[in-house]
Design an enzyme around this catalytic site. Structure first.
Site, PDB file in Angstrom:
ATOM      1  N   GLU A   1       3.916  13.479  -3.749  1.00 37.42           N
ATOM      2  CA  GLU A   1       2.889  13.376  -2.718  1.00 37.42           C
ATOM      3  C   GLU A   1       3.170  14.436  -1.645  1.00 37.42           C
ATOM      4  OE1 GLU A   1       2.972   9.591  -0.703  1.00 37.42           O
ATOM      5  OE2 GLU A   1       0.809   9.662  -0.382  1.00 37.42           O
TER       6      GLU A   1
ATOM      7  N   GLU B   1       0.897  -1.172   0.000  1.00 37.57           N
ATOM      8  CA  GLU B   1       0.000   0.000   0.000  1.00 37.57           C
ATOM      9  C   GLU B   1       0.919   1.201   0.000  1.00 37.57           C
ATOM     10  OE1 GLU B   1      -3.092   0.178  -0.357  1.00 37.57           O
ATOM     11  OE2 GLU B   1      -3.749  -1.865   0.067  1.00 37.57           O
TER      12      GLU B   1
END
Ligand code: ADP
Length: 485
Positions: free
Chosen positions: A386, A255
């Site tokens: 990000e 993830e």
């Protein structure tokens, strides 16, 4: 054993059912990100302790895999109840080391418990197949078996519930585990050791080791006794772990990072879009992998959206997560604050307009003002990287196809959000977006019932849903012959 700060705080590794220090006796401190105060220490362990933990997990696997699905389900149910019975203490510990407001911490504890309950239920439904045979004298069975010892590496942004997403399916399937929590937030993971002892999990089934991330990670990846690595964290570390796990051909579940687009069309319900924008951006001070990274707003609704959104953002109150008046905590550490500053400086230099925020907060330390920037452009860092902080960059767009291309122009593919009241457009855009999860007119999309996960550089595998258990079982094909004729 328990500390006066919190009944769940443990300053030791949990290996083979024992609370033990690092072999060297070395420790590392854990600090409260809200004020820098030292909360305690945890062992600074490395290869040897990890090897011991793997050995314990490997020995325990023999017995644990033979338990019935019903026994494992009942234990997981007890674990769910123990978590919820202690929600307040666990949430307080989480806020102390992670910083998020106590209401969010309570939510995270409840969410972790919900995953455990889901996998308690799934444990009893790990079905195989009986396949129609092409041979008259042979029968075909397909069975599911636990993969074996699992190495689980977890992040600091959801230090409790990310572990639930891994231990839930692992224990349900009959796997055993060695857990390495994030350096910044080990106490919430060690608290699972206390809970697991309380519900009677056999020794060695789950082991928790804190310390040198690279040394522990390398041992987990290269040990032939570990059959799977499950990781939640940055794409950079994830890629490295995949490469290291290749040497022993382990299963991997990853993830990783996200770069979520949040697309608002002119025909969107503005109230709903602003509420969704707020929820997807400022939860955990912007430190979630499904947080919006880029807002794309169509020209006709752009100015109204920015104004309404900035007004809502200005109303946020920063402070310690334990202060009931605060609804926005600190960032995890000073590195996160510097990274946030870098994004804002880059945007300013390239013509971005700071509508609100844009600097360190007057509280100092790890507090940064919730920020909205309009006039975002594709050459700014937001497009590629990000943010993982409280900055909301807003891009203006004109056409449907243009925004699909902009949204997809990233290596990431975790979550995305689309706001429109036009059904045809919702379907077209949803189908055009290369993401693992899509929220349509909805910003809060995670739940134990759904397959959480990404495509492209955002990861491999899914956590939760009917799919969540699949990464923890092997398929075995059995051909039975020689009995019919
Ligand atoms: P972030 O950048 O959000 O801190 P990381 O990917 O660095 O995310 O951290 C996620 C998890 O990976 C944490 O438990 C961290 O300690 C661990 N980690 C960091 N470096 C390594 C490494 N070299 N090997 C294994 N695990 C690591």
């Amino acid at each position: 054993m328990s500390s006066p700060i919190n009944p769940f705080l443990r300053e030791a590794n949990f290996i083979n059912g024992e609370w033990v220090p690092a072999n060297s006796g070395e420790t590392m401190p854990v600090n409260n990100p809200a004020d820098g105060a030292k909360l305690g220490v945890v062992p600074f362990s490395g290869v040897l302790e990890t090897r011991g933990a793997i050995k314990a997990a490997h020995s325990a696997f023999g017995g644990w895999q033979k338990t019935t699905a019903l026994e494992r389900a009942q234990l997981l149910r007890r674990l769910h109840d123990a978590i919820m019975d202690n929600q307040e203490a666990l949430a307080t510990l989480l806020t102390l080391e992670q910083g998020k407001p106590l209401t969010e911490a309570r939510g995270e504890i409840a969410s972790g418990a919900a995953y455990i309950l889901w996998f308690a239920e799934e444990a009893r439904r790990i079905y195989g197949d009986v396949v129609p045979s092409p041979w008259a004298d042979k029968r075909i069975l397909v069975t599911k078996e636990p993969v074996g010892v699992v190495g689980a590496i977890t992040p600091w942004n959801f230090p409790s519930s990310m572990l639930a997403r891994k231990l839930g399916p692992a224990l349900a399937a009959g796997c055993t585990a060695v857990v390495k929590p994030a350096t910044q937030t080990p106490f919430s993971a060690l608290a699972w050791g206390v809970l697991l002892e309380e519900v009677g999990l056999p020794s060695g089934v789950v082991n928790i080791v804190t310390g040198d991330a690279a040394a522990i990670g390398d041992e987990l990846c290269t040990s032939p006794l570990v059959r799977k690595i499950t990781f939640t964290g940055s794409t950079g570390i994830g890629k490295m772990l995949i490469a290291k796990a290749a040497s022993t051909v382990k299963r991997v579940s990853m993830e990783l990072g996200g770069n979520a687009p949040f697309i608002v069309f002119d025909d969107a319900d503005l109230d709903r879009a602003v509420a969704g924008a707020f929820a997807t951006k400022f939860r955990n001070s912007g430190q979630t992998c499904i947080c919006t990274n880029r807002f794309f707003v169509q020209s006709g609704i752009h100015d109204a959206f920015v104004e309404r959104f900035a007004t809502a953002v200005k109303a946020l109150t920063l402070g310690s997560g334990l202060d009931p008046a605060s609804n926005q905590g600190p960032l995890i550490d000073s590195r996160a604050v510097s990274k946030t500053e870098e994004f804002v400086t880059d945007a300013r230099e390239k013509g971005g307009i700071v509508v609100t925020g844009g600097q360190r907060h007057s509280l100092g330390g790890n507090f940064y003002e919730p920020t909205v920037i309009s006039g975002a452009k594709p050459d700014m860092m937001f497009m590629r990287d990000e943010i993982f902080g409280p900055i909301a960059p807003v891009f203006r767009f004109e056409e449907e196809q243009e925004v699909i291309e902009l949204a997809n122009a990233t290596d990431y593919g975790l979550a995305c959000y689309v706001y429109t009241t036009n059904l045809g457009r919702a379907v077209r855009v949803m189908e055009g977006l290369k993401y693992g999860m899509v929220g349509i007119n909805e910003g809060l999309i995670a739940a134990p019932e759904v397959p959480f996960g990404g495509v492209k550089h955002s990861g491999l595998g899914r956590e939760g849903g009917r799919q969540g258990i699949e990464d923890y079982v092997e398929t075995k094909y059995v051909c039975v012959g020689g009995f019919c004729r």
